[in-house]
Enzyme design. Structure first.
Site, PDB file in Angstrom:
ATOM      1  CB  CYS A 227      84.927 -11.169  22.103  1.00 47.18           C
ATOM      2  SG  CYS A 227      83.215 -10.858  21.969  1.00 47.18           S
TER       3      CYS A 227
ATOM      4  N   GLY B 129      85.824 -20.579  34.706  1.00 43.73           N
ATOM      5  CA  GLY B 129      86.482 -21.218  33.694  1.00 43.73           C
ATOM      6  C   GLY B 129      86.663 -20.089  32.538  1.00 43.73           C
ATOM      7  CG  HIS B 130      84.507 -17.219  29.535  1.00 40.43           C
ATOM      8  ND1 HIS B 130      85.432 -15.799  29.613  1.00 40.43           N
ATOM      9  CD2 HIS B 130      84.629 -17.121  28.185  1.00 40.43           C
ATOM     10  CE1 HIS B 130      85.529 -15.343  28.378  1.00 40.43           C
ATOM     11  NE2 HIS B 130      85.098 -16.004  27.605  1.00 40.43           N
TER      12      HIS B 130
ATOM     13  CG  HIS C 200      80.642 -19.761  29.673  1.00 41.72           C
ATOM     14  ND1 HIS C 200      81.440 -21.036  29.888  1.00 41.72           N
ATOM     15  CD2 HIS C 200      80.914 -19.066  28.649  1.00 41.72           C
ATOM     16  CE1 HIS C 200      82.260 -20.987  28.719  1.00 41.72           C
ATOM     17  NE2 HIS C 200      82.000 -19.697  27.851  1.00 41.72           N
TER      18      HIS C 200
ATOM     19  CB  CYS D 137      80.464 -13.311  22.753  1.00 37.67           C
ATOM     20  SG  CYS D 137      81.506 -14.242  21.769  1.00 37.67           S
ATOM     21  CB  CYS D 138      81.421 -10.393  18.374  1.00 37.32           C
ATOM     22  SG  CYS D 138      82.664 -11.895  18.641  1.00 37.32           S
TER      23      CYS D 138
ATOM     24  CD  GLU E 114      85.865 -19.360  20.388  1.00 39.06           C
ATOM     25  OE1 GLU E 114      85.154 -19.043  19.618  1.00 39.06           O
ATOM     26  OE2 GLU E 114      85.710 -19.637  21.454  1.00 39.06           O
TER      27      GLU E 114
ATOM     28  CG  HIS F 257      88.924 -18.523  24.790  1.00 38.98           C
ATOM     29  ND1 HIS F 257      88.455 -17.432  25.219  1.00 38.98           N
ATOM     30  CD2 HIS F 257      87.936 -19.099  24.046  1.00 38.98           C
ATOM     31  CE1 HIS F 257      87.283 -17.195  24.527  1.00 38.98           C
ATOM     32  NE2 HIS F 257      86.966 -18.137  23.987  1.00 38.98           N
TER      33      HIS F 257
ATOM     34  CD  GLU G 287      85.548 -14.247  20.379  1.00 36.13           C
ATOM     35  OE1 GLU G 287      86.366 -15.442  20.468  1.00 36.13           O
ATOM     36  OE2 GLU G 287      84.725 -13.946  20.939  1.00 36.13           O
TER      37      GLU G 287
END
Lengths: 649, 649
Positions: free
Chosen positions: A331, A186-187, A135, A412-413, A313, A261, A329
């Site tokens: 997000c 990756g994200h 990340h 994160c949210c 997720e 994801h 989620e």
């Protein structure tokens, strides 16, 4: 700011939109008063602020928190939310707090531009060695977005310069050029942030880097295999089992379905749309349309939630919509709104904004409590005591109700919903040189230049509670432009009049376009009929078969136990039962609820037997008045069952 | 054999029951011809046979398998199944195969009696250091049960002696006496095996040890804490989080609800019932009744399946019955049948046998393919492509149908269903000195002594396909005894005649008792009406609300896609639709199926939209003939959807 010079419309930026009353003014007030301070407190409490001073791990641990690699993204999103807040509502204390944080961030930057609180102190030899899982690029993206928002709000360039240097550092490390590694996030997130940075700074290399990331992803040999081999790992060791998880299983241009994801997916797709728009790449537009169709026609909850599964997720397979165990989620809905917004600018069709509106008002807003201090990470569409869609140990006699929390290990949210609420103005309008699009309806005023003239457009409305919207144009002198007002996909019947004169215009691609020379004071009166709608599922959705959702306007409704008693599964809303809506002034400071005649259908017996023969036991149908509230408001009163899909007959 | 001398009835052992035709003869034929050899092949292939020669790990690995600690239980259950098979059907080759295995087991036994293939070779210093997780006692229990079955079938005492020595070893290590440790099995099973061993050998110490295990469990301080501390671990480190998982959170006598791992629970409860019966402990009887009521009235699937959750392979909370994700392990239904059988002997009520019959014919038998060579570990009540209740990655685009497998990493279920099928004779009858209970109906003959005379009782029936049962008594001279014939709980209407003369007897506690002096040739004709029943769920079961199960006789039915087309969730069986059953001779060599009028209810549109307004789209109701087959037979034809609970109206 470098706006694009193609035929694409562009969003009208936040700073031009003033929101003083109505639905979003209230949400933004709570965001400023409660949410932003609450999140900062958590950043501080958990060590995320001090981390920028490069304290070693043991000191961080004394702060009572376990360090993880994604901390910087939380800081970035908080700073972004602060920027949006300060943009229209100055607050010297908040600005000072942010400036102090920015000073720390600046001092944490390495001479080569590298910027991360985790690796230099805790794993200096591990920098850039695991793009798949660690990340660094995701953190960079959120810090860049935060820097841009803060700079735009305050004019203070320090943090933008810091993040530009970091972007340059990343650019020096990754790319197709000689001597660079062929990595990518990756994200995903950095892609869309780099396009923003390009637009803000005019530096072409940021767009080039974003374009490279999009194009390199999933190319053979897959970079995640290369770096895994360097770490002495094999592909089979990847915990998520497949690069579908991070949308890197095949090149982007070959992808046809939303996979893995959900948040990664939509951030990536948003970045692809940005690159497609800025580069005019028609193939990427087609890729985007294909992914959009797949996602919205087979993988989107009625709330605009995404991702049925806890394990990744994310996405499972088409038409799979478990309700109680929905991951969905916060997000993910937010990222869908981001992507949808970008898709509109690439491909002007109202359906994108329909999805954006669905995702914002339902699956995103449900992520925050009405008071603004508690958050859902996971947004199920049905809730039952003992069931926690966030936990694999769900249901093992916890006797708990699933409720919002003040914070999460991976939070994160909370800052994500905060930045969305703060920036709602940016999602409200778009324009070209001679056309203004009105996407969202809420009480606000926008100032813009169109057809070479300064114009003000004011919306007066109680939307989404009320179906009437008055749009008034003000300008110093008459001005010719198109006013394109969105007719939402959910609206079966609308009326539009100008200065009291009814017009019979038909929407095209989701918008009614009023082309005229506007006189100052001209008013468009729009009525978007909001009867209560019964929504039924596509025939392939097995989990919702025989059930309906109540919808009114853009809002998806749900039943709560505190209004309807327990055993919501036994409630049936007959197809012919009248349903109506009314405004309850005392409910969450004013909310439109739906009520109607329903039946409670249960075996007519006190037998403790689990399984009863219909040949021996009658069924009793007890009429009662059912009451539904907007989904986003659930879990703000007494704990109990909740259900979005209700049995019909 | 030491039969108890209380007033309790006792089962009539296997060796007295001859099964030559009918339902169970066919299942037993397949068991002998296919299942027992297939399981032995897997034992051999995976290294479980050679393991008894104490080969070191690397040699075991060459056999292509990962060694785990529970291997010996698989051997034990296979040997038990072999014993049941040989008992009525001699097979010299099979016996020689078993004898060779027994020789290896004997040679693997340590001088002190310890017997386990894992620890002496792979972790000699770890013996008895983790009763909570490491299954030494569980293995011992299954080996003991295997030894008893084999000895009873063949009269060869070697393996019984080996296991008696092992039981003595365990007895020397654990107990309340000075110098012994206060341990008990993490995975219960040994308790019931020790009572069996006591009954077989007459050695009181085995009953005492079983009684100790039952009483010590969950006592403060909890032994699992003590041994964890010795290993340097804390209670919080326990992966399953709570000792509810292994029913050791509080003492047995304080327990009121079935908790945790379902198989552990029912093996334990079976052991408790055994101890209660042998010791006459009335408090344990009350504990058993309480747990029984909790389990059968709040935690049992309609199939007799137990355990909704994957995470603990077990119970969650009352009335929680997810269908697609039901764990409902084959072993759990089998263990419920074991417990139910014991409860009857402790407390003569037909409801126990009703549950036993439900568990055997549905949730247990579904664990094995019709061909007898593939097995389910997990038995969901609905199946959909991509959904695998056995995998946490369920649904992530596997595109697979959930199907039985030849073997599992933890293959507890295959030999368990094999031993159950082989021993069905033992579940058929019980007796006291002057009463014979007929529990299960199937074509068979039993030889017994009652009221001091040798008697033969023959059942002629095509049950469960047919509702008629003829029970004929044969004896050298007239004999006075009670014939107690079970009237199943599912049966709303029965007729009973003796030698053609209709009797109007009412059942008491689930049995009609015919007390008379039986003449040889007297025939009881029993008709248990088997109309198709629509079963509805208790009002608290949210997952099944508005749905029914079709049941006929003891069999729960299901819909499969190959009979009914896809999208089973859209099928509605109206309450007033006629349903009938008929025998299909070609289906699995003869099966009664249910057919009737049903509706396929779907939106009348080709729109790809996921969510449709009822105000805009009609619903179409297409009549068709629905067909249901017995649940235990599902997944034996073309792969596709399956559904036990079907929508009703």
């Amino acid at each position: 700011m470098n706006t694009n010079t193609f035929t694409y419309p562009r969003p009208i930026p936040l700073e031009h939109v003033t929101i003083k009353n109505g639905f979003w003014a209230e949400r933004q007030h709570t965001n400023r008063q409660t949410t932003i301070p609450a999140i900062y407190n958590k950043l501080e409490e958990t060590g995320r602020v001090e981390a920028w001073t490069m304290h070693p791990e043991h000191e961080r641990r004394e702060l009572g928190s376990v360090v993880h690699m994604f901390w910087d993204s939380d800081t970035g999103k908080w700073l972004e939310s602060v920027g949006y807040s300060l943009c229209k509502t100055p607050n010297p204390d908040l600005e000072a707090q942010a400036d102090a944080l920015i000073d720390m961030i600046e001092q944490a930057q390495a001479p080569d531009g590298y910027l991360n609180t985790y690796f230099p102190v805790l794993a200096p030899d591990k920098k850039w060695t695991n793009l798949r899982d660690w990340h660094e690029m995701y953190n960079a993206g959120h810090l860049i977005e935060g820097a841009i928002a803060y700079y735009r709000a305050t004019g203070k360039k320090k943090i933008l310069d810091v993040l530009s240097r970091y972007a340059d550092h990343i650019d020096s490390k990754f790319g197709r050029e000689e001597g660079k590694r062929h990595g990518y996030p990756g994200h995903p997130e950095l892609e869309l942030a780099l396009v923003k940075l390009y637009r803000e700074t005019g530096e072409q290399r940021y767009l080039n880097l974003a374009t490279y990331f999009v194009n390199e992803r999933g190319q053979d040999p897959i970079y995640f295999d290369i770096e895994a081999a360097e770490r002495g790992e094999r592909r089979e060791d990847f915990w998520a089992q497949s690069y579908r998880y991070c949308q890197a299983h095949i090149p982007i241009r070959e992808q046809t379905e939303a996979t893995g994801h959900a948040v990664r997916a939509c951030y990536l797709y948003a970045g692809i749309a940005d690159v497609a728009l800025e580069t005019g790449d028609k193939e990427l537009l087609e890729v985007s349309r294909r992914l959009w169709e797949n996602l919205t026609q087979t993988q989107m909850y009625v709330t605009g939630g995404l991702g049925p599964a806890h394990s990744n997720e994310g996405f499972t397979f088409g038409y799979d919509f478990p309700n109680e165990s929905a991951y969905s989620e916060t997000c993910a809905s937010i990222s869908l709104a981001f992507w949808a917004h970008r898709m509109f600018h690439l491909d002007q069709r109202g359906e994108y904004i329909d999805v954006m509106e669905r995702a914002i008002y339902n699956g995103s807003l449900s992520g925050i409590s009405y008071e603004g201090n508690e958050f859902f990470y996971v947004n199920p569409l049905a809730s039952y005591p003992n069931i926690d869609p966030y936990s694999k140990w769900s249901g093992i006699n916890t006797n708990k109700h699933y409720r919002r929390q003040e914070w999460y290990f991976c939070p994160c949210c909370p800052p994500n919903i905060s930045r969305l609420i703060g920036s709602i103005g940016e999602y409200t309008y778009s324009q070209t040189d001679d056309r203004v699009y009105v996407h969202l309806y809420h009480d606000n005023t926008v100032s813009l230049d169109v057809s070479g003239q300064a114009v003000q457009i004011e919306q007066k409305t109680k939307y989404p509670w009320d179906e009437n919207i008055a749009i008034t144009v003000q300008s110093e002198s008459p001005v010719m432009f198109d006013l394109a007002v969105r007719i939402p996909g959910w609206c079966r019947s609308f009326q539009l009049s100008i200065n009291g004169e009814k017009m019979s215009l038909q929407p095209k691609n989701g918008y009614v376009v009023v082309s005229r020379e506007w006189q100052s004071g001209d008013t468009v009166s729009l009525t978007l009929a909001m009867p209560v709608e019964r929504v039924m599922p596509h025939r392939e959705i097995r989990q919702d078969a025989g059930q309906i959702v109540l919808q009114r306007g853009p809002l998806i409704y749900c039943l709560e136990e505190c209004d309807n008693g327990p055993r919501l599964a036994n409630i049936v809303i007959p197809d012919d039962a009248p349903l109506s809506s009314h405004f309850e002034a005392d409910l969450f400071d004013g909310t439109t609820v739906i009520t109607g005649e329903a039946l409670r259908v249960e075996p007519d017996t006190d037998s403790p037997d689990l399984y009863l023969f219909k040949s021996k036991v009658d069924v009793k149908q007890e009429p009662f008045t059912v009451k539904a509230i907007p989904y986003y408001l659930w879990a703000n009163r007494e704990p109990g069952e909740m259900r979005v899909w209700v049995r019909s007959s």
